[in-house]
Write a protein that holds these residues in place. Structure first.
Motif, PDB file in Angstrom:
ATOM      1  N   ASP A 222     -21.583  17.504 -12.549  1.00 48.88           N
ATOM      2  CA  ASP A 222     -22.279  18.167 -13.657  1.00 48.88           C
ATOM      3  C   ASP A 222     -21.360  18.509 -14.833  1.00 48.88           C
ATOM      4  O   ASP A 222     -21.839  18.892 -15.894  1.00 48.88           O
ATOM      5  N   VAL A 223     -20.046  18.352 -14.663  1.00 48.23           N
ATOM      6  CA  VAL A 223     -19.125  18.760 -15.731  1.00 48.23           C
ATOM      7  C   VAL A 223     -18.223  17.645 -16.249  1.00 48.23           C
ATOM      8  O   VAL A 223     -17.594  17.809 -17.293  1.00 48.23           O
ATOM      9  N   CYS A 224     -18.115  16.531 -15.515  1.00 48.66           N
ATOM     10  CA  CYS A 224     -17.222  15.474 -15.978  1.00 48.66           C
ATOM     11  C   CYS A 224     -17.665  14.105 -15.469  1.00 48.66           C
ATOM     12  O   CYS A 224     -18.559  14.003 -14.637  1.00 48.66           O
ATOM     13  N   TYR A 225     -17.012  13.097 -16.017  1.00 45.12           N
ATOM     14  CA  TYR A 225     -17.224  11.723 -15.583  1.00 45.12           C
ATOM     15  C   TYR A 225     -16.049  11.348 -14.691  1.00 45.12           C
ATOM     16  O   TYR A 225     -14.902  11.675 -15.008  1.00 45.12           O
ATOM     17  N   ILE A 226     -16.327  10.672 -13.580  1.00 43.69           N
ATOM     18  CA  ILE A 226     -15.278  10.321 -12.631  1.00 43.69           C
ATOM     19  C   ILE A 226     -15.240   8.814 -12.453  1.00 43.69           C
ATOM     20  O   ILE A 226     -16.257   8.202 -12.110  1.00 43.69           O
ATOM     21  N   GLU A 227     -14.067   8.242 -12.694  1.00 45.73           N
ATOM     22  CA  GLU A 227     -13.835   6.830 -12.425  1.00 45.73           C
ATOM     23  C   GLU A 227     -12.932   6.749 -11.203  1.00 45.73           C
ATOM     24  O   GLU A 227     -11.841   7.310 -11.197  1.00 45.73           O
ATOM     25  N   THR A 228     -13.400   6.095 -10.154  1.00 46.77           N
ATOM     26  CA  THR A 228     -12.650   5.988  -8.905  1.00 46.77           C
ATOM     27  C   THR A 228     -12.200   4.552  -8.702  1.00 46.77           C
ATOM     28  O   THR A 228     -13.002   3.629  -8.779  1.00 46.77           O
ATOM     29  N   VAL A 229     -10.894   4.400  -8.416  1.00 47.21           N
ATOM     30  CA  VAL A 229     -10.313   3.077  -8.240  1.00 47.21           C
ATOM     31  C   VAL A 229      -9.561   3.042  -6.914  1.00 47.21           C
ATOM     32  O   VAL A 229      -8.637   3.842  -6.710  1.00 47.21           O
ATOM     33  N   PRO A 230      -9.932   2.136  -5.986  1.00 48.16           N
ATOM     34  CA  PRO A 230      -9.141   1.998  -4.762  1.00 48.16           C
ATOM     35  C   PRO A 230      -7.811   1.331  -5.119  1.00 48.16           C
ATOM     36  O   PRO A 230      -7.788   0.351  -5.874  1.00 48.16           O
ATOM     37  N   VAL A 231      -6.699   1.883  -4.626  1.00 49.22           N
ATOM     38  CA  VAL A 231      -5.368   1.366  -4.961  1.00 49.22           C
ATOM     39  C   VAL A 231      -4.497   1.254  -3.716  1.00 49.22           C
ATOM     40  O   VAL A 231      -4.811   1.831  -2.670  1.00 49.22           O
ATOM     41  N   MET A 232      -3.396   0.498  -3.853  1.00 49.43           N
ATOM     42  CA  MET A 232      -2.370   0.455  -2.822  1.00 49.43           C
ATOM     43  C   MET A 232      -1.032   0.233  -3.506  1.00 49.43           C
ATOM     44  O   MET A 232      -0.989  -0.237  -4.651  1.00 49.43           O
ATOM     45  N   LYS A 233       0.045   0.583  -2.812  1.00 45.97           N
ATOM     46  CA  LYS A 233       1.376   0.363  -3.364  1.00 45.97           C
ATOM     47  C   LYS A 233       1.569  -1.126  -3.609  1.00 45.97           C
ATOM     48  O   LYS A 233       1.110  -1.961  -2.825  1.00 45.97           O
ATOM     49  N   SER A 234       2.261  -1.448  -4.678  1.00 45.78           N
ATOM     50  CA  SER A 234       2.446  -2.858  -5.024  1.00 45.78           C
ATOM     51  C   SER A 234       3.205  -3.613  -3.943  1.00 45.78           C
ATOM     52  O   SER A 234       2.903  -4.779  -3.672  1.00 45.78           O
ATOM     53  N   THR A 235       4.165  -2.963  -3.278  1.00 49.38           N
ATOM     54  CA  THR A 235       4.904  -3.642  -2.206  1.00 49.38           C
ATOM     55  C   THR A 235       3.983  -3.992  -1.045  1.00 49.38           C
ATOM     56  O   THR A 235       4.115  -5.066  -0.453  1.00 49.38           O
ATOM     57  N   GLU A 236       3.043  -3.120  -0.726  1.00 45.59           N
ATOM     58  CA  GLU A 236       2.071  -3.411   0.332  1.00 45.59           C
ATOM     59  C   GLU A 236       1.156  -4.557  -0.074  1.00 45.59           C
ATOM     60  O   GLU A 236       0.828  -5.425   0.730  1.00 45.59           O
ATOM     61  N   PHE A 237       0.738  -4.559  -1.330  1.00 47.82           N
ATOM     62  CA  PHE A 237      -0.130  -5.620  -1.826  1.00 47.82           C
ATOM     63  C   PHE A 237       0.581  -6.974  -1.775  1.00 47.82           C
ATOM     64  O   PHE A 237       0.009  -7.968  -1.314  1.00 47.82           O
ATOM     65  N   ILE A 238       1.830  -7.008  -2.211  1.00 48.17           N
ATOM     66  CA  ILE A 238       2.595  -8.264  -2.187  1.00 48.17           C
ATOM     67  C   ILE A 238       2.745  -8.759  -0.757  1.00 48.17           C
ATOM     68  O   ILE A 238       2.563  -9.949  -0.476  1.00 48.17           O
ATOM     69  N   SER A 239       3.045  -7.857   0.164  1.00 44.18           N
ATOM     70  CA  SER A 239       3.175  -8.234   1.564  1.00 44.18           C
ATOM     71  C   SER A 239       1.860  -8.774   2.119  1.00 44.18           C
ATOM     72  O   SER A 239       1.829  -9.802   2.804  1.00 44.18           O
ATOM     73  N   LEU A 240       0.767  -8.100   1.823  1.00 39.09           N
ATOM     74  CA  LEU A 240      -0.549  -8.528   2.272  1.00 39.09           C
ATOM     75  C   LEU A 240      -0.882  -9.923   1.717  1.00 39.09           C
ATOM     76  O   LEU A 240      -1.329 -10.801   2.457  1.00 39.09           O
ATOM     77  N   MET A 241      -0.668 -10.136   0.451  1.00 32.14           N
ATOM     78  CA  MET A 241      -0.997 -11.419  -0.159  1.00 32.14           C
ATOM     79  C   MET A 241      -0.062 -12.536   0.330  1.00 32.14           C
ATOM     80  O   MET A 241      -0.473 -13.680   0.439  1.00 32.14           O
ATOM     81  N   SER A 242       1.175 -12.190   0.641  1.00 30.60           N
ATOM     82  CA  SER A 242       2.118 -13.183   1.161  1.00 30.60           C
ATOM     83  C   SER A 242       1.688 -13.689   2.526  1.00 30.60           C
ATOM     84  O   SER A 242       1.866 -14.872   2.833  1.00 30.60           O
ATOM     85  N   ARG A 243       1.119 -12.818   3.342  1.00 29.25           N
ATOM     86  CA  ARG A 243       0.651 -13.218   4.674  1.00 29.25           C
ATOM     87  C   ARG A 243      -0.561 -14.124   4.575  1.00 29.25           C
ATOM     88  O   ARG A 243      -0.825 -14.926   5.463  1.00 29.25           O
ATOM     89  N   LYS A 244      -1.333 -14.025   3.502  1.00 28.37           N
ATOM     90  CA  LYS A 244      -2.544 -14.814   3.353  1.00 28.37           C
ATOM     91  C   LYS A 244      -2.252 -16.221   2.821  1.00 28.37           C
ATOM     92  O   LYS A 244      -3.105 -17.087   2.855  1.00 28.37           O
ATOM     93  N   SER A 245      -1.052 -16.434   2.300  1.00 22.92           N
ATOM     94  CA  SER A 245      -0.706 -17.750   1.721  1.00 22.92           C
ATOM     95  C   SER A 245      -0.358 -18.765   2.774  1.00 22.92           C
ATOM     96  O   SER A 245       0.052 -18.557   3.827  1.00 22.92           O
TER      97      SER A 245
END
Length: 88
Positions: free
Chosen positions: A65-88
């Motif tokens: 009732d008092v503000c607008y909220i933008e929610t973004v799911p995030v992860m540390k970039s090192t975790e993301f790089i590791s995750l994407m490297s395993r998928k390659s």
């Protein structure tokens, strides 16, 4: 899961936001990592963990009732790089 939220509000809602912040209590299931306030005004940033939809709603609904909220799911970039490297 980690979430970054950016809350924004209209200048005339400032006093309501301050009251909400003074009374802010984290519901069970929310683990706050850090919080920041935009020194130019009108924005609040919070990084937190939440695995439960009920906790997520309990945390966000009181602010709707008092503000607008933008929610973004995030992860540390090192975790993301590791995750994407395993998928390659």
């Amino acid at each position: 899961m980690l979430y970054m939220e950016i809350s924004t509000w209209e200048p005339e809602k400032r006093d309501l936001i301050l009251e909400h912040l003074k009374e802010l209590k984290m519901p069970p299931g929310i683990k706050v990592h850090n919080q920041w306030v935009d020194l130019t005004g009108g924005r609040y940033f919070i990084l937190y963990e939440c695995e439960d939809a009920e906790a997520f709603a309990a945390f966000n609904l009181p602010w709707s009732d008092v503000c607008y909220i933008e929610t973004v799911p995030v992860m540390k970039s090192t975790e993301f790089i590791s995750l994407m490297s395993r998928k390659s």
